[in-house]
Design a protein around this motif. Structure first.
Motif, PDB file in Angstrom:
ATOM      1  N   ILE A   9       0.866  -1.188   0.000  1.00 30.61           N
ATOM      2  CA  ILE A   9       0.000   0.000   0.000  1.00 30.61           C
ATOM      3  C   ILE A   9       0.896   1.230   0.000  1.00 30.61           C
ATOM      4  O   ILE A   9       1.762   1.381   0.870  1.00 30.61           O
ATOM      5  CB  ILE A   9      -0.949   0.018   1.217  1.00 30.61           C
ATOM      6  N   TYR A  10       0.672   2.115  -0.965  1.00 32.14           N
ATOM      7  CA  TYR A  10       1.551   3.258  -1.173  1.00 32.14           C
ATOM      8  C   TYR A  10       0.769   4.560  -1.053  1.00 32.14           C
ATOM      9  O   TYR A  10      -0.388   4.653  -1.482  1.00 32.14           O
ATOM     10  CB  TYR A  10       2.206   3.179  -2.557  1.00 32.14           C
ATOM     11  N   LEU A  11       1.420   5.556  -0.474  1.00 31.03           N
ATOM     12  CA  LEU A  11       0.869   6.910  -0.383  1.00 31.03           C
ATOM     13  C   LEU A  11       1.556   7.773  -1.421  1.00 31.03           C
ATOM     14  O   LEU A  11       2.788   7.880  -1.456  1.00 31.03           O
ATOM     15  CB  LEU A  11       1.103   7.480   1.020  1.00 31.03           C
ATOM     16  N   LEU A  12       0.754   8.403  -2.270  1.00 32.17           N
ATOM     17  CA  LEU A  12       1.251   9.318  -3.291  1.00 32.17           C
ATOM     18  C   LEU A  12       0.641  10.687  -3.035  1.00 32.17           C
ATOM     19  O   LEU A  12      -0.584  10.849  -3.125  1.00 32.17           O
ATOM     20  CB  LEU A  12       0.881   8.815  -4.688  1.00 32.17           C
ATOM     21  N   GLU A  13       1.476  11.658  -2.696  1.00 32.01           N
ATOM     22  CA  GLU A  13       0.981  13.019  -2.469  1.00 32.01           C
ATOM     23  C   GLU A  13       0.792  13.728  -3.806  1.00 32.01           C
ATOM     24  O   GLU A  13       1.731  13.888  -4.582  1.00 32.01           O
ATOM     25  CB  GLU A  13       1.961  13.811  -1.592  1.00 32.01           C
ATOM     26  N   ILE A  14      -0.450  14.170  -4.038  1.00 36.75           N
ATOM     27  CA  ILE A  14      -0.773  14.915  -5.253  1.00 36.75           C
ATOM     28  C   ILE A  14      -0.884  16.393  -4.869  1.00 36.75           C
ATOM     29  O   ILE A  14      -1.736  16.749  -4.050  1.00 36.75           O
ATOM     30  CB  ILE A  14      -2.105  14.442  -5.863  1.00 36.75           C
ATOM     31  N   ALA A  23      -2.346  19.402  -0.491  1.00 39.63           N
ATOM     32  CA  ALA A  23      -2.091  18.154  -1.209  1.00 39.63           C
ATOM     33  C   ALA A  23      -3.204  17.157  -0.930  1.00 39.63           C
ATOM     34  O   ALA A  23      -3.920  17.242   0.075  1.00 39.63           O
ATOM     35  CB  ALA A  23      -0.743  17.566  -0.807  1.00 39.63           C
ATOM     36  N   LEU A  24      -3.346  16.215  -1.844  1.00 40.63           N
ATOM     37  CA  LEU A  24      -4.255  15.082  -1.661  1.00 40.63           C
ATOM     38  C   LEU A  24      -3.429  13.834  -1.413  1.00 40.63           C
ATOM     39  O   LEU A  24      -2.435  13.596  -2.107  1.00 40.63           O
ATOM     40  CB  LEU A  24      -5.115  14.873  -2.909  1.00 40.63           C
ATOM     41  N   ASN A  25      -3.834  13.030  -0.444  1.00 40.37           N
ATOM     42  CA  ASN A  25      -3.240  11.717  -0.248  1.00 40.37           C
ATOM     43  C   ASN A  25      -3.962  10.721  -1.155  1.00 40.37           C
ATOM     44  O   ASN A  25      -5.082  10.295  -0.865  1.00 40.37           O
ATOM     45  CB  ASN A  25      -3.382  11.255   1.204  1.00 40.37           C
ATOM     46  N   LEU A  36      -5.337  -0.987  -7.195  1.00 42.06           N
ATOM     47  CA  LEU A  36      -6.409  -0.048  -6.867  1.00 42.06           C
ATOM     48  C   LEU A  36      -5.824   1.317  -6.549  1.00 42.06           C
ATOM     49  O   LEU A  36      -4.911   1.435  -5.723  1.00 42.06           O
ATOM     50  CB  LEU A  36      -7.210  -0.562  -5.665  1.00 42.06           C
ATOM     51  N   ILE A  37      -6.337   2.349  -7.219  1.00 45.61           N
ATOM     52  CA  ILE A  37      -6.025   3.735  -6.891  1.00 45.61           C
ATOM     53  C   ILE A  37      -7.195   4.287  -6.096  1.00 45.61           C
ATOM     54  O   ILE A  37      -8.359   4.061  -6.457  1.00 45.61           O
ATOM     55  CB  ILE A  37      -5.831   4.585  -8.171  1.00 45.61           C
ATOM     56  N   ILE A  38      -6.915   5.009  -5.031  1.00 52.76           N
ATOM     57  CA  ILE A  38      -7.967   5.650  -4.243  1.00 52.76           C
ATOM     58  C   ILE A  38      -7.796   7.162  -4.354  1.00 52.76           C
ATOM     59  O   ILE A  38      -6.845   7.729  -3.824  1.00 52.76           O
ATOM     60  CB  ILE A  38      -7.919   5.197  -2.774  1.00 52.76           C
ATOM     61  N   ASP A  39      -8.683   7.799  -5.116  1.00 58.38           N
ATOM     62  CA  ASP A  39      -8.753   9.250  -5.340  1.00 58.38           C
ATOM     63  C   ASP A  39      -7.603   9.759  -6.218  1.00 58.38           C
ATOM     64  O   ASP A  39      -6.542   9.123  -6.311  1.00 58.38           O
ATOM     65  CB  ASP A  39      -8.844  10.009  -4.028  1.00 58.38           C
ATOM     66  N   THR A  40      -7.815  10.942  -6.849  1.00 62.04           N
ATOM     67  CA  THR A  40      -6.955  11.325  -7.973  1.00 62.04           C
ATOM     68  C   THR A  40      -6.279  12.691  -7.903  1.00 62.04           C
ATOM     69  O   THR A  40      -5.229  12.886  -8.490  1.00 62.04           O
ATOM     70  CB  THR A  40      -7.772  11.321  -9.278  1.00 62.04           C
ATOM     71  N   GLY A  41      -6.899  13.679  -7.259  1.00 61.66           N
ATOM     72  CA  GLY A  41      -6.441  15.057  -7.403  1.00 61.66           C
ATOM     73  C   GLY A  41      -7.304  15.802  -8.408  1.00 61.66           C
ATOM     74  O   GLY A  41      -8.192  15.234  -9.057  1.00 61.66           O
ATOM     75  N   PHE A  42      -7.055  17.103  -8.548  1.00 60.49           N
ATOM     76  CA  PHE A  42      -7.816  17.954  -9.453  1.00 60.49           C
ATOM     77  C   PHE A  42      -7.615  17.566 -10.922  1.00 60.49           C
ATOM     78  O   PHE A  42      -6.596  16.986 -11.290  1.00 60.49           O
ATOM     79  CB  PHE A  42      -7.377  19.420  -9.311  1.00 60.49           C
ATOM     80  N   ASN A  43      -8.555  17.963 -11.725  1.00 58.74           N
ATOM     81  CA  ASN A  43      -8.424  17.858 -13.169  1.00 58.74           C
ATOM     82  C   ASN A  43      -7.592  19.050 -13.666  1.00 58.74           C
ATOM     83  O   ASN A  43      -8.108  19.990 -14.261  1.00 58.74           O
ATOM     84  CB  ASN A  43      -9.815  17.852 -13.821  1.00 58.74           C
ATOM     85  N   ARG A  44      -6.297  18.977 -13.376  1.00 58.06           N
ATOM     86  CA  ARG A  44      -5.358  20.000 -13.843  1.00 58.06           C
ATOM     87  C   ARG A  44      -4.000  19.350 -14.040  1.00 58.06           C
ATOM     88  O   ARG A  44      -3.691  18.320 -13.441  1.00 58.06           O
ATOM     89  CB  ARG A  44      -5.298  21.206 -12.896  1.00 58.06           C
ATOM     90  N   ILE A  45      -3.186  19.969 -14.857  1.00 57.08           N
ATOM     91  CA  ILE A  45      -1.979  19.326 -15.346  1.00 57.08           C
ATOM     92  C   ILE A  45      -1.008  18.956 -14.230  1.00 57.08           C
ATOM     93  O   ILE A  45      -0.364  17.907 -14.268  1.00 57.08           O
ATOM     94  CB  ILE A  45      -1.285  20.207 -16.417  1.00 57.08           C
ATOM     95  N   THR A  70     -13.707   8.167  -3.428  1.00 53.95           N
ATOM     96  CA  THR A  70     -14.423   8.191  -2.149  1.00 53.95           C
ATOM     97  C   THR A  70     -15.639   9.109  -2.181  1.00 53.95           C
ATOM     98  O   THR A  70     -16.665   8.799  -1.591  1.00 53.95           O
ATOM     99  CB  THR A  70     -13.496   8.639  -1.002  1.00 53.95           C
ATOM    100  N   HIS A  71     -15.513  10.247  -2.895  1.00 52.42           N
ATOM    101  CA  HIS A  71     -16.643  11.176  -2.949  1.00 52.42           C
ATOM    102  C   HIS A  71     -16.465  12.159  -4.092  1.00 52.42           C
ATOM    103  O   HIS A  71     -15.430  12.188  -4.764  1.00 52.42           O
ATOM    104  CB  HIS A  71     -16.853  11.877  -1.618  1.00 52.42           C
ATOM    105  N   LEU A  72     -17.453  12.992  -4.291  1.00 55.90           N
ATOM    106  CA  LEU A  72     -17.580  13.776  -5.510  1.00 55.90           C
ATOM    107  C   LEU A  72     -16.614  14.955  -5.649  1.00 55.90           C
ATOM    108  O   LEU A  72     -16.379  15.426  -6.772  1.00 55.90           O
ATOM    109  CB  LEU A  72     -19.014  14.300  -5.640  1.00 55.90           C
ATOM    110  N   HIS A  73     -16.046  15.476  -4.576  1.00 55.56           N
ATOM    111  CA  HIS A  73     -15.255  16.696  -4.666  1.00 55.56           C
ATOM    112  C   HIS A  73     -14.134  16.556  -5.696  1.00 55.56           C
ATOM    113  O   HIS A  73     -13.512  15.505  -5.823  1.00 55.56           O
ATOM    114  CB  HIS A  73     -14.702  17.074  -3.295  1.00 55.56           C
ATOM    115  N   SER A  74     -13.845  17.656  -6.388  1.00 53.82           N
ATOM    116  CA  SER A  74     -12.956  17.583  -7.550  1.00 53.82           C
ATOM    117  C   SER A  74     -11.513  17.267  -7.190  1.00 53.82           C
ATOM    118  O   SER A  74     -10.758  16.800  -8.047  1.00 53.82           O
ATOM    119  CB  SER A  74     -13.019  18.888  -8.347  1.00 53.82           C
ATOM    120  N   ASP A  75     -11.095  17.490  -5.943  1.00 56.56           N
ATOM    121  CA  ASP A  75      -9.739  17.075  -5.576  1.00 56.56           C
ATOM    122  C   ASP A  75      -9.641  15.561  -5.428  1.00 56.56           C
ATOM    123  O   ASP A  75      -8.543  15.013  -5.361  1.00 56.56           O
ATOM    124  CB  ASP A  75      -9.253  17.787  -4.300  1.00 56.56           C
ATOM    125  N   HIS A  76     -10.777  14.888  -5.423  1.00 57.83           N
ATOM    126  CA  HIS A  76     -10.818  13.425  -5.338  1.00 57.83           C
ATOM    127  C   HIS A  76     -11.213  12.779  -6.668  1.00 57.83           C
ATOM    128  O   HIS A  76     -10.740  11.697  -6.997  1.00 57.83           O
ATOM    129  CB  HIS A  76     -11.801  12.987  -4.248  1.00 57.83           C
TER     130      HIS A  76
END
Length: 324
Positions: A9-14, A23-25, A36-45, A70-76
């Protein structure tokens, strides 16, 4: 930076540029058969580059990889569309999944014009155009597989049970691994900051729902809570107690503000204490005024539900006053 925090299990700071969250974990669970990836970060480069680099460093194959939002917010959810187009299957809850797809439409955001009037934010001449949800959400509908409470996602030696924990959003989901005592909680429980509990409509007491979701998780057997921002949590009961205490004090603060005065949501929010770097309400950026007013509103409506506060409408603006 990609860090192994538990076996496979890896933590990637976005990075979340110019955002108070910083940042997003994003978490990546790796196995021989699928990942499995859990959450993504914003839709930006900047977010996409960080995510792609992290996946490359771990030799993640898109064809054998799933994304759990996990949920709808754009950072996820922001990059869910991009990953979907790369062939990655998307899992999320039906409620928030539908709302993610609505966020790509002008109709969804026009309701913010209604909220602006209700909250009395016309005074601040703000718009939704610089709201991060508007700017950085997926712009096209995503194909997602809806998950429900109790569904199981098996990745290698891990069996992740889907847990319904609404509050931060109406359809927030978490993943609980009972055997290893791990809980991926999104924004349900955060440490060093508190989750924003906003207003989603008059048909339910979202703050009360959030309290119920916190209490639901309280007695879970958990060694590590992996949140979407800031610190990994080792004592979830202590942190839940702190969050409940925070909201109790917040409710008392609001009752004090409207004890003798009938005020609008905006004027109440402007008098509340916020742990932000800005000197006063006038210097709050537009997105922070949205978030602050939404949080004030969820607390006010909770107090209406509990019978401690009354509300009225004048010229399209909501006003609240304590009954006692």
């Amino acid at each position: 930076m990609t860090l192994e925090i538990y076996p496979n299990i890896y933590l990637l700071e976005i990075p979340l540029p110019n955002n108070p969250l910083r940042a997003l974990n994003s978490y990546i669970v790796k196995s021989y058969e699928k990942n499995l990836i859990i959450d993504t970060g914003f839709n930006r480069i900047e977010c996409e580059k960080a995510l792609m680099k992290g996946l490359k460093d771990l030799n993640i194959s898109f064809g054998s990889t799933y994304l759990f939002v996990t949920h709808l917010h754009s950072d996820h959810s922001g990059l869910a569309g991009a990953l979907n187009r790369m062939g990655i299957k998307i899992y999320t809850g039906k409620t928030d999944g539908n709302m993610v797809n609505q966020m790509g439409t002008e109709k969804y955001w026009r309701r913010f014009d209604e909220f602006k009037m209700l909250f009395d934010l016309e005074k601040d001449n703000i718009s939704f155009n610089d709201h991060p949800g508007y700017k950085y959400s997926p712009k096209k509908p995503i194909e997602f597989t809806p998950l429900n409470e109790g569904d199981i996602l098996t990745i290698g030696n891990y069996n992740f049970e889907v847990v319904f924990i609404p509050g931060h959003t109406p359809g927030h989901l978490g993943l609980y691994e009972r055997e290893h005592k791990l809980f991926f909680c999104g924004d349900h429980i955060l440490d060093s900051i508190t989750p924003n509990i906003s207003f989603w409509g008059f048909d339910e007491d979202i703050l009360g729902i959030y309290f119920n979701s916190l209490n639901k998780v309280y007695n879970y057997d958990i060694d590590f809570v992996f949140p979407s921002h800031r610190n990994i949590i080792k004592n979830h009961k202590k942190r839940i107690d702190e969050l409940l205490d925070h909201h109790s004090k917040r409710l008392d603060e609001i009752k004090g503000i409207i004890k003798n005065d009938k005020l609008s949501v905006r004027d109440i929010a402007s008098k509340m204490h916020w742990d932000l770097k800005y000197d006063n309400w006038e210097t709050f950026p537009s997105p922070q005024k949205w978030f602050a007013s939404g949080e004030a509103m969820s607390h006010l409506e909770h107090l209406v539900y509990t019978g401690e506060v009354e509300k009225s409408m004048e010229n399209g603006i909501l006003y609240y006053k304590s009954k006692y």
